[in-house]
Motif scaffolding. Structure first.
Motif, PDB file in Angstrom:
ATOM      1  N   ARG A 124       0.843  -1.196   0.000  1.00 11.84           N
ATOM      2  CA  ARG A 124       0.000   0.000   0.000  1.00 11.84           C
ATOM      3  C   ARG A 124       0.879   1.247   0.000  1.00 11.84           C
ATOM      4  N   GLU A 125       0.825   1.980  -1.086  1.00 12.50           N
ATOM      5  CA  GLU A 125       1.724   3.120  -1.269  1.00 12.50           C
ATOM      6  C   GLU A 125       1.563   4.171  -0.183  1.00 12.50           C
ATOM      7  N   GLU A 126       0.342   4.399   0.265  1.00 11.12           N
ATOM      8  CA  GLU A 126       0.110   5.446   1.264  1.00 11.12           C
ATOM      9  C   GLU A 126       0.804   5.117   2.583  1.00 11.12           C
ATOM     10  N   PHE A 127       0.969   3.826   2.906  1.00  8.10           N
ATOM     11  CA  PHE A 127       1.689   3.435   4.115  1.00  8.10           C
ATOM     12  C   PHE A 127       3.192   3.538   3.915  1.00  8.10           C
ATOM     13  N   ARG A 128       3.665   3.166   2.731  1.00  6.73           N
ATOM     14  CA  ARG A 128       5.104   3.254   2.474  1.00  6.73           C
ATOM     15  C   ARG A 128       5.584   4.703   2.504  1.00  6.73           C
ATOM     16  N   GLN A 129       4.780   5.613   2.011  1.00 11.67           N
ATOM     17  CA  GLN A 129       5.193   7.012   1.928  1.00 11.67           C
ATOM     18  C   GLN A 129       5.410   7.640   3.301  1.00 11.67           C
ATOM     19  N   THR A 130       4.724   7.154   4.304  1.00  8.06           N
ATOM     20  CA  THR A 130       4.863   7.746   5.637  1.00  8.06           C
ATOM     21  C   THR A 130       5.813   6.953   6.539  1.00  8.06           C
ATOM     22  N   TRP A 131       6.425   5.888   6.023  1.00 11.76           N
ATOM     23  CA  TRP A 131       7.364   5.097   6.836  1.00 11.76           C
ATOM     24  C   TRP A 131       8.648   5.902   7.037  1.00 11.76           C
ATOM     25  N   SER A 132       9.116   5.979   8.283  1.00 16.55           N
ATOM     26  CA  SER A 132      10.258   6.864   8.556  1.00 16.55           C
ATOM     27  C   SER A 132      11.184   6.321   9.642  1.00 16.55           C
ATOM     28  N   VAL A 133      11.417   5.013   9.667  1.00 17.52           N
ATOM     29  CA  VAL A 133      12.339   4.435  10.649  1.00 17.52           C
ATOM     30  C   VAL A 133      13.704   4.276   9.991  1.00 17.52           C
ATOM     31  N   PRO A 134      14.704   5.074  10.390  1.00 20.16           N
ATOM     32  CA  PRO A 134      16.028   4.980   9.767  1.00 20.16           C
ATOM     33  C   PRO A 134      16.618   3.589   9.920  1.00 20.16           C
ATOM     34  N   GLY A 135      17.377   3.175   8.905  1.00 20.81           N
ATOM     35  CA  GLY A 135      18.093   1.908   8.976  1.00 20.81           C
ATOM     36  C   GLY A 135      17.281   0.691   8.617  1.00 20.81           C
ATOM     37  N   THR A 136      16.005   0.878   8.232  1.00 28.07           N
ATOM     38  CA  THR A 136      15.181  -0.249   7.812  1.00 28.07           C
ATOM     39  C   THR A 136      15.002  -0.222   6.297  1.00 28.07           C
ATOM     40  N   HIS A 137      14.634  -1.375   5.727  1.00 23.23           N
ATOM     41  CA  HIS A 137      14.302  -1.466   4.306  1.00 23.23           C
ATOM     42  C   HIS A 137      12.778  -1.473   4.171  1.00 23.23           C
ATOM     43  N   ILE A 138      12.256  -0.669   3.273  1.00 22.54           N
ATOM     44  CA  ILE A 138      10.815  -0.698   2.999  1.00 22.54           C
ATOM     45  C   ILE A 138      10.610  -1.142   1.557  1.00 22.54           C
ATOM     46  N   ILE A 139       9.791  -2.169   1.353  1.00 23.27           N
ATOM     47  CA  ILE A 139       9.573  -2.706   0.012  1.00 23.27           C
ATOM     48  C   ILE A 139       8.076  -2.755  -0.275  1.00 23.27           C
ATOM     49  N   GLY A 140       7.730  -2.705  -1.545  1.00 23.70           N
ATOM     50  CA  GLY A 140       6.328  -2.674  -1.946  1.00 23.70           C
ATOM     51  C   GLY A 140       5.830  -3.955  -2.557  1.00 23.70           C
ATOM     52  N   ASP A 141       6.559  -5.065  -2.363  1.00 25.68           N
ATOM     53  CA  ASP A 141       6.146  -6.354  -2.909  1.00 25.68           C
ATOM     54  C   ASP A 141       4.838  -6.821  -2.267  1.00 25.68           C
ATOM     55  N   MET A 142       4.139  -7.708  -2.967  1.00 29.01           N
ATOM     56  CA  MET A 142       3.040  -8.405  -2.318  1.00 29.01           C
ATOM     57  C   MET A 142       3.639  -9.319  -1.248  1.00 29.01           C
ATOM     58  N   PRO A 143       2.949  -9.503  -0.113  1.00 26.74           N
ATOM     59  CA  PRO A 143       3.562 -10.218   1.013  1.00 26.74           C
ATOM     60  C   PRO A 143       4.063 -11.620   0.696  1.00 26.74           C
ATOM     61  N   ASP A 144       3.306 -12.390  -0.101  1.00 30.45           N
ATOM     62  CA  ASP A 144       3.773 -13.744  -0.412  1.00 30.45           C
ATOM     63  C   ASP A 144       5.032 -13.702  -1.257  1.00 30.45           C
ATOM     64  N   ASP A 145       5.109 -12.740  -2.177  1.00 32.20           N
ATOM     65  CA  ASP A 145       6.328 -12.590  -2.975  1.00 32.20           C
ATOM     66  C   ASP A 145       7.509 -12.188  -2.102  1.00 32.20           C
ATOM     67  N   ALA A 146       7.250 -11.330  -1.113  1.00 29.91           N
ATOM     68  CA  ALA A 146       8.333 -10.869  -0.241  1.00 29.91           C
ATOM     69  C   ALA A 146       8.958 -12.020   0.535  1.00 29.91           C
ATOM     70  N   ILE A 147       8.138 -12.970   0.992  1.00 30.77           N
ATOM     71  CA  ILE A 147       8.680 -14.119   1.722  1.00 30.77           C
ATOM     72  C   ILE A 147       9.681 -14.874   0.845  1.00 30.77           C
ATOM     73  N   LEU A 148       9.365 -14.993  -0.430  1.00 34.62           N
ATOM     74  CA  LEU A 148      10.229 -15.733  -1.348  1.00 34.62           C
ATOM     75  C   LEU A 148      11.459 -14.918  -1.748  1.00 34.62           C
ATOM     76  N   THR A 149      11.259 -13.654  -2.110  1.00 37.61           N
ATOM     77  CA  THR A 149      12.392 -12.844  -2.592  1.00 37.61           C
ATOM     78  C   THR A 149      13.377 -12.523  -1.476  1.00 37.61           C
ATOM     79  N   GLN A 150      12.891 -12.437  -0.246  1.00 33.76           N
ATOM     80  CA  GLN A 150      13.794 -12.143   0.877  1.00 33.76           C
ATOM     81  C   GLN A 150      14.505 -13.393   1.391  1.00 33.76           C
ATOM     82  N   GLN A 151      14.222 -14.537   0.799  1.00 31.25           N
ATOM     83  CA  GLN A 151      14.896 -15.789   1.159  1.00 31.25           C
ATOM     84  C   GLN A 151      14.870 -16.028   2.666  1.00 31.25           C
ATOM     85  N   VAL A 152      13.659 -16.069   3.190  1.00 33.50           N
ATOM     86  CA  VAL A 152      13.457 -16.273   4.626  1.00 33.50           C
ATOM     87  C   VAL A 152      14.136 -17.564   5.075  1.00 33.50           C
ATOM     88  N   ASP A 153      14.933 -17.460   6.151  1.00 37.88           N
ATOM     89  CA  ASP A 153      15.676 -18.620   6.643  1.00 37.88           C
ATOM     90  C   ASP A 153      15.430 -18.799   8.136  1.00 37.88           C
TER      91      ASP A 153
END
Length: 329
Positions: free
Chosen positions: A194-223
């Motif tokens: 959701r773009e409106e949530f990403r635009q207001t995210w402001s925690v330094p040192g974190t990564h914010i991504i706009g993938d669909m959640p199921d895709d994120a689990i796969l692309t982030q290679q959860v271990d």
């Protein structure tokens, strides 16, 4: 790198640039009960000023005295042992039978500090290998399962994000959770399509991504060193993440919501290709039962549960009571 390591290294770099005589103290071995774990550090100045902790008490006082009296090594790294005798254990406030070994390292070069901080800022896990006699330091990439090692000639310490947390949803609770997780040595990735949530995210040192959640689990290679926490309150998004996360090696998978909401979630998940034992891995409601109501209280409940499981991996979901119904449906 957790917040304690970061403060030690930041202060050491500042003091080194002021040409202050410095020592880096690292806990390299413990026996019996010990107030601080292997790898704990402090940086100590010749005037007794210090940042960090190796015992949380009297050993720091003794080290400060040694620094002021010129009794610390000057040209090579050496091991100090505390608590060998009953008298010493009583004097230094160590628990019964506790023994603590510290490596005392005179700091002659601050270039490795800059290297480590730069690499950790890129979210890389790094090793620092010190030659005890020459005080030469080599910095390189480390494997996720790397550990502190001490030989007769070298000390290797590990710095950087050993653990990862993938948070689904960039809402208010996620802000507090991300900040607390960073202090506990997590690399934090936040996924929210959701773009409106990403635009207001402001925690330094974190990564914010706009993938669909199921895709994120796969692309982030959860271990097995990754926690997945679903916090969107949107069943479509949270369930998408859980369908993949519960099949992954993630050491913790949790979802926000009441007991009723999570029971309904489990019933929905059972309609898909998840085995009963995979669904049982879900911590829902997420976190320990501490009566949490507000976003920061819920974040505390979650990180407390993670600390419990990381420190006692033999515990399973049934060993803990999850957070209360106040995690609104």
């Amino acid at each position: 790198m957790d917040s304690v390591d970061f403060s030690v290294f930041t202060t050491a770099l500042k003091w080194a640039r002021q040409k202050q005589p410095l020592w880096l103290m690292t806990v390299v071995e413990t026996f019996g009960s010990s107030p601080r774990p292997v790898g704990a550090m402090l940086v100590l100045r010749a005037d007794g000023l210090m940042v960090g902790s190796v015992s949380g008490g009297c050993i720091e006082d003794d080290l400060a005295d040694k620094a002021r009296l010129g009794q610390l090594p000057q040209h090579r790294a050496e091991v100090l042992t505390y608590g060998v005798t009953t008298e010493e254990a009583r004097r230094f406030g160590l628990p019964c039978g506790g023994v603590l070994k510290l490596l005392v390292e005179p700091m002659r070069d601050d270039r490795w500090l800059q290297q480590v901080q730069s690499l950790v800022a890129e979210h890389r896990l790094v090793s620092r290998t010190l030659e005890l006699d020459s005080l030469n330091v080599v910095v390189s990439d480390a494997a996720p399962d790397s550990r502190l090692t001490l030989s007769a000639t070298h000390l290797t310490t590990i710095h950087g994000p050993r653990w990862r947390m993938l948070i689904i949803g960039a809402g208010q609770t996620s802000v507090y959770l991300a900040q607390m997780a960073q202090a506990l040595d997590y690399e934090v990735i936040v996924c929210d399509p959701r773009e409106e949530f990403r635009q207001t995210w402001s925690v330094p040192g974190t990564h914010i991504i706009g993938d669909m959640p199921d895709d994120a689990i796969l692309t982030q290679q959860v271990d097995s060193r990754t926690a997945v926490i679903a916090l969107t309150h949107d069943p479509k998004l949270d369930d998408m993440a859980l369908l993949e996360a519960l099949k992954s090696p993630a050491f913790y998978v949790g979802a926000l919501g009441s007991h009723r909401t999570n029971q309904q979630r489990r019933e929905r998940l059972a309609l898909f290709d998840l085995a009963p034992e995979e669904i049982e891995r879900l911590h829902g409601p997420v976190g320990l039962s501490i009566g949490s109501r507000t976003p920061p209280e819920i974040a505390v409940a979650i990180v407390a549960h993670l600390v419990s499981i990381r420190n006692h991996p033999q515990f399973n979901a049934a060993s803990f009571q999850p957070a209360e119904l106040k995690q609104h449906a």
